[in-house]
Design an enzyme around this catalytic site. Structure first.
Site, PDB file in Angstrom:
ATOM      1  N   ASP A 186      -2.017  -2.301  10.035  1.00 25.97           N
ATOM      2  CA  ASP A 186      -2.345  -2.117   8.544  1.00 25.97           C
ATOM      3  C   ASP A 186      -2.728  -3.564   7.819  1.00 25.97           C
ATOM      4  O   ASP A 186      -3.183  -3.193   6.720  1.00 25.97           O
ATOM      5  CB  ASP A 186      -0.733  -1.871   7.594  1.00 25.97           C
ATOM      6  CG  ASP A 186      -0.218  -0.503   8.018  1.00 25.97           C
ATOM      7  OD1 ASP A 186      -1.160   0.508   8.511  1.00 25.97           O
ATOM      8  OD2 ASP A 186       0.981  -0.230   7.866  1.00 25.97           O
TER       9      ASP A 186
ATOM     10  N   LYS B 235       0.961  -1.274  -0.072  1.00 26.31           N
ATOM     11  CA  LYS B 235       0.012   0.094   0.094  1.00 26.31           C
ATOM     12  C   LYS B 235       0.885   1.157   0.087  1.00 26.31           C
ATOM     13  O   LYS B 235       2.044   1.275   0.416  1.00 26.31           O
ATOM     14  CB  LYS B 235      -0.966  -0.100   1.330  1.00 26.31           C
ATOM     15  CG  LYS B 235      -0.369  -0.054   2.532  1.00 26.31           C
ATOM     16  CD  LYS B 235       0.218   1.253   3.271  1.00 26.31           C
ATOM     17  CE  LYS B 235       0.951   1.130   4.692  1.00 26.31           C
ATOM     18  NZ  LYS B 235       1.762   2.182   4.821  1.00 26.31           N
TER      19      LYS B 235
HETATM   20  O1  C5P Z   1       0.370  -2.593  14.390  1.00 23.84           O
HETATM   21  P1  C5P Z   1       1.724  -2.405  13.930  1.00 23.84           P
HETATM   22  O2  C5P Z   1       2.384  -3.656  14.770  1.00 23.84           O
HETATM   23  O3  C5P Z   1       2.006  -2.481  12.362  1.00 23.84           O
HETATM   24  O4  C5P Z   1       2.398  -0.966  14.388  1.00 23.84           O
HETATM   25  C1  C5P Z   1       3.597  -0.914  14.487  1.00 23.84           C
HETATM   26  C2  C5P Z   1       3.958   0.330  15.460  1.00 23.84           C
HETATM   27  O5  C5P Z   1       3.693   1.519  14.723  1.00 23.84           O
HETATM   28  C3  C5P Z   1       3.335   0.354  16.878  1.00 23.84           C
HETATM   29  O6  C5P Z   1       3.707  -0.685  17.527  1.00 23.84           O
HETATM   30  C4  C5P Z   1       3.308   1.780  17.027  1.00 23.84           C
HETATM   31  O7  C5P Z   1       4.618   2.106  17.676  1.00 23.84           O
HETATM   32  C5  C5P Z   1       3.377   2.243  15.784  1.00 23.84           C
HETATM   33  N1  C5P Z   1       1.957   2.818  15.347  1.00 23.84           N
HETATM   34  C6  C5P Z   1       1.288   3.784  15.974  1.00 23.84           C
HETATM   35  N2  C5P Z   1       0.057   4.262  15.586  1.00 23.84           N
HETATM   36  C7  C5P Z   1      -0.624   3.694  14.620  1.00 23.84           C
HETATM   37  C8  C5P Z   1      -0.154   2.589  13.853  1.00 23.84           C
HETATM   38  C9  C5P Z   1       1.323   2.028  14.368  1.00 23.84           C
HETATM   39  O8  C5P Z   1       1.828   4.479  16.938  1.00 23.84           O
HETATM   40  N3  C5P Z   1      -1.664   3.943  14.075  1.00 23.84           N
END
Ligand code: C5P
Length: 322
Positions: free
Chosen positions: A160, A14
């Site tokens: 994501d 994406k």
């Molecule tokens: O959900 P995912 O593991 O892909 O997110 C990785 C990191 O990115 C999270 O632990 C957080 O630190 C950051 N993040 C965030 N806010 C979001 C998405 C991701 O702070 N909406």
């Protein structure tokens, strides 16, 4: 790998056309207002039958990765695709009791830049979810998870994952996992400039928080109406004027050399580029595919440690390959 391939699925990467980042929430995530577009770059994942059987715990015994893009991919149970297979298996066991499964090896082909802010790891998880669900339901005559069930497991794996599961174009609110499909007309062509060294998503979000404490010009951009209008008009130059990424100052602060990527791209492409997601990949929206090819070749020729590729969007969601 010698075993029988049980099922194969693909999922696309994406681009965040708009990435508005609000304050940090109590759960550690940031409130987002983002417009996702899925792109033609994709990963392909297969489940391959191993020799033994497993009646509890993870059926996955290993991973084999091949790639057309550089970058290190973990091949143990920390890989999100491995965790996604386990999540589906646990769900089925929770619903239907003990199921004895063959040992599985995950075979993964990566065409999405690794650690590039294009949801490559999330796409692998999405492909693993649909592949495992399709195979288990068919093999054991069970009710498949369906859209809602897959979405819920996806949201548990990462912010994501629900979008790459769904594909197309969508507004993401909350952590980015509350999705509303958006109308988008036409096809958009992008030159994608990847960097040899990745960037960690949590550190980019943390850097933005730090910069916001020092500066007052980094306010969140949570309105997406103009993007929505541009996408429904199908007019690429209108969309060019809407590209925005609130994480960009943080990514540039951590990796100042990305300024050169943007400057060189701008000199060729006009003001049509941004850092993609948490970076370090930079993307340039182009009038047509030919122009995108030119930029994808021109920027790496001037900026060492970068590579170019051309993608188009929107593309589809994660799907089983017949
Ligand atoms: O959900 P995912 O593991 O892909 O997110 C990785 C990191 O990115 C999270 O632990 C957080 O630190 C950051 N993040 C965030 N806010 C979001 C998405 C991701 O702070 N909406």
């Amino acid at each position: 790998m010698s075993g029988e391939t049980l099922v194969t699925a693909t999922a696309h990467g994406k681009i965040n056309i708009h990435l508005g980042v609000g304050p940090k929430r109590e759960d550690g995530y940031h409130e987002l207002a983002t417009v996702f577009q899925s792109i033609s770059a994709s990963d392909t994942l297969s489940l391959v039958r191993g020799e033994g059987t497993v009646s509890e715990g993870s059926p996955v015994v290993g991973m084999e990765v091949s790639q057309s893009v550089p970058g290190e991919v973990p091949t143990d149970s920390s890989n999100l695709a491995w965790r996604a297979v386990d999540a589906v298996v646990e769900h089925y066991r929770g619903e239907h009791g003990s199921i004895t499964l063959p040992e599985l090896t995950i075979s993964l082909f990566k065409g999405i830049p690794v650690a590039g802010g294009m949801a490559g790891g999330s796409a692998d998880a999405a492909a693993a979810l649909v592949a495992t669900d399709h195979w288990l339901a068919g093999e054991y005559g069970l009710e498949p998870l369906g859209k809602r069930g897959l979405h819920d497991l996806a949201a548990g794996l990462g912010a994501d994952v629900p979008f790459v599961l769904m594909g197309g174009t969508a507004l993401g609110r909350g952590r980015g996992d509350e999705l509303i499909p958006m109308m988008s007309r036409g096809t958009y062509h992008w030159a994608v400039i990847t960097s040899n060294e990745g960037l960690s998503t949590p550190s980019v979000f943390a850097k933005l928080d730090e910069l916001r404490e020092q500066r007052d010009d980094l306010e969140p951009h949570m309105w997406t109406e103009r993007v929505s209008e541009a996408l429904s008009s199908g007019n690429y130059s209108l969309l060019t004027g809407c590209l925005r990424n609130d994480l960009q100052p943080a990514a540039l602060s951590l990796r100042p050399e990305l300024r050169t990527v943007l400057q060189v791209g701008f000199s060729q492409a006009g003001n049509s580029g941004i850092v993609s997601g948490s970076g370090p990949t930079c993307v340039f929206l182009c009038r047509d595919e030919e122009w995108a090819r030119m930029i994808a070749a021109a920027v790496p020729a001037e900026v060492p440690g970068t590579s170019g590729m051309v993608v188009s969007g929107p593309a589809g969601g994660a799907a089983v390959v017949d």
